[in-house]
Design a protein around this motif. Structure first.
Motif, PDB file in Angstrom:
ATOM      1  N   VAL A 129       0.792  -1.234   0.000  1.00 61.29           N
ATOM      2  CA  VAL A 129       0.000   0.000   0.000  1.00 61.29           C
ATOM      3  C   VAL A 129       0.830   1.293   0.000  1.00 61.29           C
ATOM      4  CG1 VAL A 129      -2.000   1.154   1.015  1.00 61.29           C
ATOM      5  CG2 VAL A 129      -1.702  -1.302   1.346  1.00 61.29           C
ATOM      6  N   ALA A 130       1.484   1.588   1.132  1.00 61.91           N
ATOM      7  CA  ALA A 130       2.198   2.869   1.236  1.00 61.91           C
ATOM      8  C   ALA A 130       3.513   2.674   1.967  1.00 61.91           C
ATOM      9  CB  ALA A 130       1.330   3.896   1.964  1.00 61.91           C
ATOM     10  N   ILE A 131       4.328   3.691   1.901  1.00 58.39           N
ATOM     11  CA  ILE A 131       5.649   3.581   2.538  1.00 58.39           C
ATOM     12  C   ILE A 131       6.034   4.935   3.126  1.00 58.39           C
ATOM     13  CG2 ILE A 131       6.872   4.014   0.334  1.00 58.39           C
ATOM     14  CD1 ILE A 131       8.927   1.906   1.352  1.00 58.39           C
ATOM     15  N   ILE A 132       6.482   4.910   4.368  1.00 53.08           N
ATOM     16  CA  ILE A 132       6.922   6.145   5.004  1.00 53.08           C
ATOM     17  C   ILE A 132       8.338   6.435   4.533  1.00 53.08           C
ATOM     18  CG2 ILE A 132       7.611   7.145   7.229  1.00 53.08           C
ATOM     19  CD1 ILE A 132       5.195   5.547   8.426  1.00 53.08           C
ATOM     20  N   MET A 133       8.552   7.662   4.084  1.00 53.80           N
ATOM     21  CA  MET A 133       9.869   8.034   3.567  1.00 53.80           C
ATOM     22  C   MET A 133      10.383   9.196   4.392  1.00 53.80           C
ATOM     23  SD  MET A 133      11.803   6.931   1.097  1.00 53.80           S
ATOM     24  CE  MET A 133      10.653   5.863   0.291  1.00 53.80           C
ATOM     25  N   GLN A 134      11.538   9.003   5.014  1.00 54.06           N
ATOM     26  CA  GLN A 134      12.111  10.073   5.827  1.00 54.06           C
ATOM     27  C   GLN A 134      13.353  10.632   5.136  1.00 54.06           C
ATOM     28  OE1 GLN A 134      11.322  10.071   9.907  1.00 54.06           O
ATOM     29  NE2 GLN A 134      11.044   7.858   9.986  1.00 54.06           N
ATOM     30  N   ALA A 135      14.049  11.560   5.826  1.00 57.85           N
ATOM     31  CA  ALA A 135      15.089  12.356   5.142  1.00 57.85           C
ATOM     32  C   ALA A 135      16.136  11.494   4.421  1.00 57.85           C
ATOM     33  CB  ALA A 135      15.754  13.273   6.152  1.00 57.85           C
ATOM     34  N   ASN A 136      16.571  10.389   5.037  1.00 55.23           N
ATOM     35  CA  ASN A 136      17.611   9.571   4.382  1.00 55.23           C
ATOM     36  C   ASN A 136      17.084   8.942   3.093  1.00 55.23           C
ATOM     37  OD1 ASN A 136      15.998   8.003   6.286  1.00 55.23           O
ATOM     38  ND2 ASN A 136      17.272   6.267   5.788  1.00 55.23           N
ATOM     39  N   GLY A 137      15.809   8.561   3.098  1.00 48.29           N
ATOM     40  CA  GLY A 137      15.189   7.984   1.899  1.00 48.29           C
ATOM     41  C   GLY A 137      15.030   9.048   0.814  1.00 48.29           C
ATOM     42  N   TRP A 138      14.670  10.278   1.231  1.00 44.20           N
ATOM     43  CA  TRP A 138      14.518  11.363   0.250  1.00 44.20           C
ATOM     44  C   TRP A 138      15.854  11.692  -0.399  1.00 44.20           C
ATOM     45  CZ3 TRP A 138      10.257  12.469  -2.038  1.00 44.20           C
ATOM     46  CH2 TRP A 138       9.048  12.199  -1.393  1.00 44.20           C
ATOM     47  N   HIS A 139      16.911  11.600   0.394  1.00 42.85           N
ATOM     48  CA  HIS A 139      18.240  11.852  -0.182  1.00 42.85           C
ATOM     49  C   HIS A 139      18.518  10.829  -1.295  1.00 42.85           C
ATOM     50  CE1 HIS A 139      22.538  12.716  -0.415  1.00 42.85           C
ATOM     51  NE2 HIS A 139      22.706  11.404  -0.417  1.00 42.85           N
ATOM     52  N   ALA A 140      18.215   9.559  -1.020  1.00 46.59           N
ATOM     53  CA  ALA A 140      18.454   8.509  -2.029  1.00 46.59           C
ATOM     54  C   ALA A 140      17.552   8.737  -3.254  1.00 46.59           C
ATOM     55  CB  ALA A 140      18.219   7.125  -1.416  1.00 46.59           C
ATOM     56  N   LEU A 141      16.290   9.120  -3.013  1.00 50.23           N
ATOM     57  CA  LEU A 141      15.373   9.380  -4.146  1.00 50.23           C
ATOM     58  C   LEU A 141      15.865  10.550  -4.985  1.00 50.23           C
ATOM     59  CD1 LEU A 141      11.869   8.918  -2.461  1.00 50.23           C
ATOM     60  CD2 LEU A 141      12.953   7.409  -4.134  1.00 50.23           C
ATOM     61  N   HIS A 142      16.468  11.526  -4.324  1.00 51.56           N
ATOM     62  CA  HIS A 142      17.029  12.666  -5.052  1.00 51.56           C
ATOM     63  C   HIS A 142      18.158  12.190  -5.977  1.00 51.56           C
ATOM     64  CE1 HIS A 142      18.185  16.742  -5.862  1.00 51.56           C
ATOM     65  NE2 HIS A 142      19.426  16.456  -5.504  1.00 51.56           N
ATOM     66  N   GLN A 143      19.001  11.295  -5.451  1.00 53.13           N
ATOM     67  CA  GLN A 143      20.099  10.757  -6.283  1.00 53.13           C
ATOM     68  C   GLN A 143      19.534  10.024  -7.503  1.00 53.13           C
ATOM     69  OE1 GLN A 143      23.171  11.679  -5.575  1.00 53.13           O
ATOM     70  NE2 GLN A 143      22.173  12.710  -3.860  1.00 53.13           N
ATOM     71  N   LEU A 144      18.395   9.387  -7.306  1.00 53.17           N
ATOM     72  CA  LEU A 144      17.788   8.625  -8.416  1.00 53.17           C
ATOM     73  C   LEU A 144      17.034   9.546  -9.384  1.00 53.17           C
ATOM     74  CD1 LEU A 144      16.415   5.584  -6.363  1.00 53.17           C
ATOM     75  CD2 LEU A 144      18.452   5.632  -7.801  1.00 53.17           C
ATOM     76  N   GLY A 145      16.875  10.789  -8.992  1.00 50.20           N
ATOM     77  CA  GLY A 145      16.228  11.771  -9.877  1.00 50.20           C
ATOM     78  C   GLY A 145      14.711  11.717  -9.857  1.00 50.20           C
ATOM     79  N   VAL A 146      14.113  11.144  -8.811  1.00 49.58           N
ATOM     80  CA  VAL A 146      12.649  11.053  -8.789  1.00 49.58           C
ATOM     81  C   VAL A 146      12.027  11.755  -7.572  1.00 49.58           C
ATOM     82  CG1 VAL A 146      12.448   8.954 -10.190  1.00 49.58           C
ATOM     83  CG2 VAL A 146      12.796   8.734  -7.728  1.00 49.58           C
ATOM     84  N   ALA A 147      12.869  12.429  -6.780  1.00 52.41           N
ATOM     85  CA  ALA A 147      12.338  13.013  -5.537  1.00 52.41           C
ATOM     86  C   ALA A 147      11.317  14.118  -5.822  1.00 52.41           C
ATOM     87  CB  ALA A 147      13.480  13.543  -4.672  1.00 52.41           C
ATOM     88  N   SER A 148      11.648  15.024  -6.748  1.00 56.94           N
ATOM     89  CA  SER A 148      10.735  16.176  -6.892  1.00 56.94           C
ATOM     90  C   SER A 148       9.373  15.765  -7.427  1.00 56.94           C
ATOM     91  CB  SER A 148      11.347  17.311  -7.708  1.00 56.94           C
ATOM     92  OG  SER A 148      12.162  16.805  -8.686  1.00 56.94           O
ATOM     93  N   SER A 149       9.314  14.819  -8.349  1.00 55.64           N
ATOM     94  CA  SER A 149       7.983  14.420  -8.838  1.00 55.64           C
ATOM     95  C   SER A 149       7.209  13.708  -7.726  1.00 55.64           C
ATOM     96  CB  SER A 149       8.105  13.528 -10.077  1.00 55.64           C
ATOM     97  OG  SER A 149       8.751  12.331  -9.744  1.00 55.64           O
ATOM     98  N   LEU A 150       7.907  12.931  -6.910  1.00 54.55           N
ATOM     99  CA  LEU A 150       7.206  12.201  -5.834  1.00 54.55           C
ATOM    100  C   LEU A 150       6.707  13.137  -4.738  1.00 54.55           C
ATOM    101  CD1 LEU A 150       9.362   8.962  -5.647  1.00 54.55           C
ATOM    102  CD2 LEU A 150       6.930   9.103  -6.199  1.00 54.55           C
TER     103      LEU A 150
END
Ligand SMILES: Cc1cc2nc3c(=O)[nH]c(=O)nc-3n(C[C@H](O)[C@H](O)[C@H](O)COP(=O)(O)OP(=O)(O)OC[C@H]3O[C@@H](n4cnc5c(N)ncnc54)[C@H](O)[C@@H]3O)c2cc1C
Length: 411
Positions: A46-67
């Motif tokens: 269903v869903a996943i809690i994403m905190q600062a360390n996860g957002w950093h990784a998503l930023h590296q993957l280039g998908v943070a801003s759309s998410l």
């Protein structure tokens, strides 16, 4: 039996970790192939809690801003202990990181899949075994349809019951002894819900409920409770899951009961929890030749710190970085993209994978240990045991947000 050569990197499993690994490699100009056993890319849970360390990784993957557009920021958290008659016995703030949002898993999967080159993911491809060919030094992956694929590198992102982990020689993940069942669901409020942008956890006896808004209409919630003998039957039928959960929260406040009662049935799921004990993280060898594991296949944890998914994203970034550093550049003129060759020399790949394992081992060990101790504290029946575990936790983890401050570095 079809025998088809592939030749490069094969990722087994198209969940969060598999797609993140493929995307991280793609961002470094390295091609890979993801094999997913399901018919479609699915997003269990269903869903996943994403905190600062996860957002950093998503930023590296280039998908943070759309998410970020898909989920509201959560401002604070609170833990509520309920006494008899659903009265609040105690309430205390619960740390949330600077950036805390709850993502729909489907949004996360979609954002990563959409950024992969066409043909990267093959669905309906269940890997049954991985074996090294002693002559060519290629890995042979046998699929359930009889096909054999060859690959130089195999990355097992196939979750808690990983066949790749088995091939690498890891011990299987274990069932949690106590609060071993987790149910998750969404409740949709047509006219908007009244909950603040807050992560709330309520505990009553051995039942634990977490609630966090995804948007102004949608609320994600989870319930952990002791496993029952009926759970394997119940888990196949959402109506039965709901009935069982209504029973679990019968002593919770009315708004909680209403939330569970009005849930979206098609999102309900009930899972038995498995984990890899922290000492496995210290002792196991997570690489055999050019085969390694990432995500839950490497470090399945209980959901007590909501970090398994973020740690999987971190694995992906570190793995791609280590591999890229060892590879030579060349330009694929036709595709007009910079691509890197997998070196012919297996030693170079093995060095890269060893560096990855080394970098991830201690991070994942501390995460698993923290989650393990929290689970032991929650499930302890004796007050003395609880106090001892709490003391150990406060000595080892002085900063309760240490895990969220971690950064996996740049790609
Ligand atoms: C109740 C609960 C709540 C959680 N909450 C959070 C949270 O809030 N935040 C957080 O960060 N983490 C959370 N987690 C942890 C998180 O869900 C996992 O760590 C994360 O999903 C792991 O991703 P993965 O890709 O490694 O594994 P999975 O998501 O299990 O994906 C594995 C994929 O591999 C495929 N596969 C399996 N075997 C094969 C095979 N043989 N061949 C081909 N394909 C195969 C599967 O179909 C699947 O798609 C939670 C976990 C639970 C149980």
């Amino acid at each position: 039996m079809e025998n088809s050569a592939y030749g490069e990197i094969v990722i087994v499993g198209g969940g969060i970790c598999g797609l993140a690994t493929a995307l991280a490699l793609h961002r470094k100009g390295i091609r890979s192939l993801v094999l997913e056993r399901s018919e479609n890319l699915r997003a269990t849970g269903v869903a996943i809690i994403m905190q600062a360390n996860g957002w950093h990784a998503l930023h590296q993957l280039g998908v943070a801003s759309s998410l970020r557009q898909t989920a509201i920021p959560i401002q604070r958290g609170k833990l509520i202990l309920l006494s008899e008659g659903s009265e609040v016995e105690r309430e205390r703030p619960l740390g949330t990181s600077k950036e805390f949002r709850c993502l729909k898993r489907a949004d996360l999967i979609k954002a990563m899949a959409e950024n992969l080159p066409e043909g990267t993911v093959r669905t309906n491809c269940q890997v049954l075994s991985v074996k090294l060919d002693p002559v060519t030094y290629f890995q042979h992956l046998t699929l359930s349809n009889g096909t054999i694929l060859q690959a130089k590198v195999v990355i097992g992102c196939d979750g808690v019951n990983s066949v790749v982990a088995n091939m690498v020689g890891l011990r299987p993940a274990r069932f949690l002894l106590f609060s071993t069942c987790a149910a998750r669901g969404f409740t949709y409020y047509h006219d908007g819900h009244q909950f603040p942008a807050e992560f709330v956890v309520m505990n009553k006896d051995q039942v634990r409920l977490g609630r966090v808004p995804v948007s102004y209409n949608l609320v994600y919630w989870f319930i952990t409770r002791p496993r029952t003998n009926q759970d394997s039957t119940i888990s196949k039928d959402p109506v039965l899951i709901k009935q069982s959960l209504m029973d679990s929260v019968k002593d919770f406040p009315t708004h909680v009961q209403e939330m569970v009662k009005n849930c979206e049935l098609n999102t309900l799921n009930l899972t038995e929890l498995k984990y890899r004990p922290p000492w496995d993280l210290l002792l196991e060898n997570f690489r055999r030749g050019t085969v390694t594991v990432a995500g839950d296949a490497m470090h399945a944890t209980g959901p007590f710190i909501a970090q398994g998914g973020s740690a999987s994203l971190e694995d992906a970034v570190v793995l791609a970085r280590c591999l890229a550093q060892k590879m030579q550049n060349h330009v694929d003129k036709k595709a007009q993209v910079k691509e890197r060759n997998i070196p012919n020399n297996n030693n170079v790949i093995e060095e890269a994978l060893s560096e990855y394992v080394k970098e991830r081992r201690m991070r994942n060990f501390w995460l698993n240990l923290y989650s393990f101790l929290l689970e032991k504290k929650i499930s302890a029946r004796s007050l003395i045991v609880k106090v001892i575990i709490l003391t150990v936790i406060s000595v080892l983890f002085r900063d309760p947000d240490w895990h969220i401050h971690y950064r996996c570095g740049t790609l």
